[in-house]
Scaffold this active site. Structure first.
Site: not given
Length: 303
Positions: A9, A38-39, A135, A213-215, A239, A245
């Site tokens: 993207n 994401k890729g 995606e 994953t939980l940030g 950010d 990713d």
């Protein structure tokens, strides 16, 4: 080798005081254009972590610079197809707290044919890893083809859609979820505890490896009766766009290098902590030396 069947993207990122509301015109504080998807993010993360990865993707010939940038970073690019279709792109809002809201256009990412997918799988060797996200089109064909060819499929089902539940997830080697994705797939409340989400994952997916994953709450790894937890490093997020990713890429590169699941979690968590402190998607993914320094520093402070 890791082959990443992944999106490419072009990201248009806007810094805003808050997310724009319906009917509102909001002035942004800053604007940047860069490489994302994401890729691509995950391929870059693997390469910057010193892993071996080749990217399978599609992008407009007008954006051929993408392949040059990936190659410069150490990503294999011979199977990136230049097309006459518009590239996938994303409109990203980042608010004052570092959270993001993203509008995505698939573009060339949804132009894979059955013949192209079969040709890509045919060039792999048994034991290779194929990384996928949600995606690109053709996942329902790719997963069983890859498994039948002897490859290990790693899936990060993001963005989560209703179609994910119809895919043969039990054929995957490893699944990466965040809390929202796991809850949606398992039809559970987003506020569910990690223990409940992992229990339901095991009931639904059997012995498939799962990373949750939980940030800022850390990350979990589960396989059969083995469950591991890794605390997140305490940092100020600017950010969070490519944090997930970055985590995926660094985890897989560490796994490729023969590290244990616990060591993979530690390294991926440190890399994600660095990523959230920078603006942008691809541009925020750290290199291996930065992650090494942070892990050494964190270890010294814990002693």
């Amino acid at each position: 080798m890791i082959f990443n069947f992944g999106s490419i993207n072009i990201d248009h990122t806007y810094q805003v005081p808050y997310f724009v509301r319906p009917g509102e015109t909001l002035e942004s504080n800053d604007y940047n254009i860069g490489l994302g998807g994401k890729g691509v993010n995950q391929s870059l993360a693997i390469a910057r972590a010193k892993g071996a990865v080749s990217h399978w993707g599609r992008v407009s010939s007008l954006d051929a610079w993408v392949a040059h940038e990936l190659e410069f970073a150490g990503v294999g690019v011979k199977d990136i197809e230049l097309t006459t279709e518009p590239s996938g792109h994303a409109i990203i809002q980042i608010d004052s707290s570092g959270e993001n809201a993203i509008l995505l256009f698939a573009g060339a990412n949804h132009g894979f044919t059955q013949e192209r997918i079969a040709a890509l799988i045919a060039q792999t060797s048994p034991g290779d890893t194929i990384l996928i996200q949600n995606e690109c089109n053709g996942l329902d064909q790719l997963i069983p083809l890859a498994v039948n060819h002897g490859c290990k499929v790693v899936f990060n089902p993001a963005p989560m859609t209703s179609k994910v539940s119809s895919l043969p997830l039990d054929q995957c080697e490893l699944l990466f979820f965040n809390r929202t994705e796991a809850a949606a797939l398992l039809d559970m409340p987003v506020a569910s505890s990690a223990a409940d989400l992992l229990r339901r994952c095991k009931e639904a997916l059997g012995d498939v490896e799962v990373v949750l994953t939980l940030g800022s709450e850390g990350a979990w790894y589960q396989r059969s009766s083995e469950t591991l937890f890794q605390e997140a490093l305490k940092v100020k997020a600017i950010d969070t766009t490519a944090a997930g990713d970055t985590f995926v890429g660094y985890f897989l590169a560490a796994r490729q290098a023969g590290l244990t699941p616990s060591q993979c979690l530690q390294r991926a968590t440190a890399a994600a902590a660095l990523a959230v402190q920078k603006l942008g998607a691809a541009s925020s993914i750290p290199v291996a030396e930065e992650v090494d320094r942070l892990m050494w520093s964190a270890q010294e402070h814990s002693e």
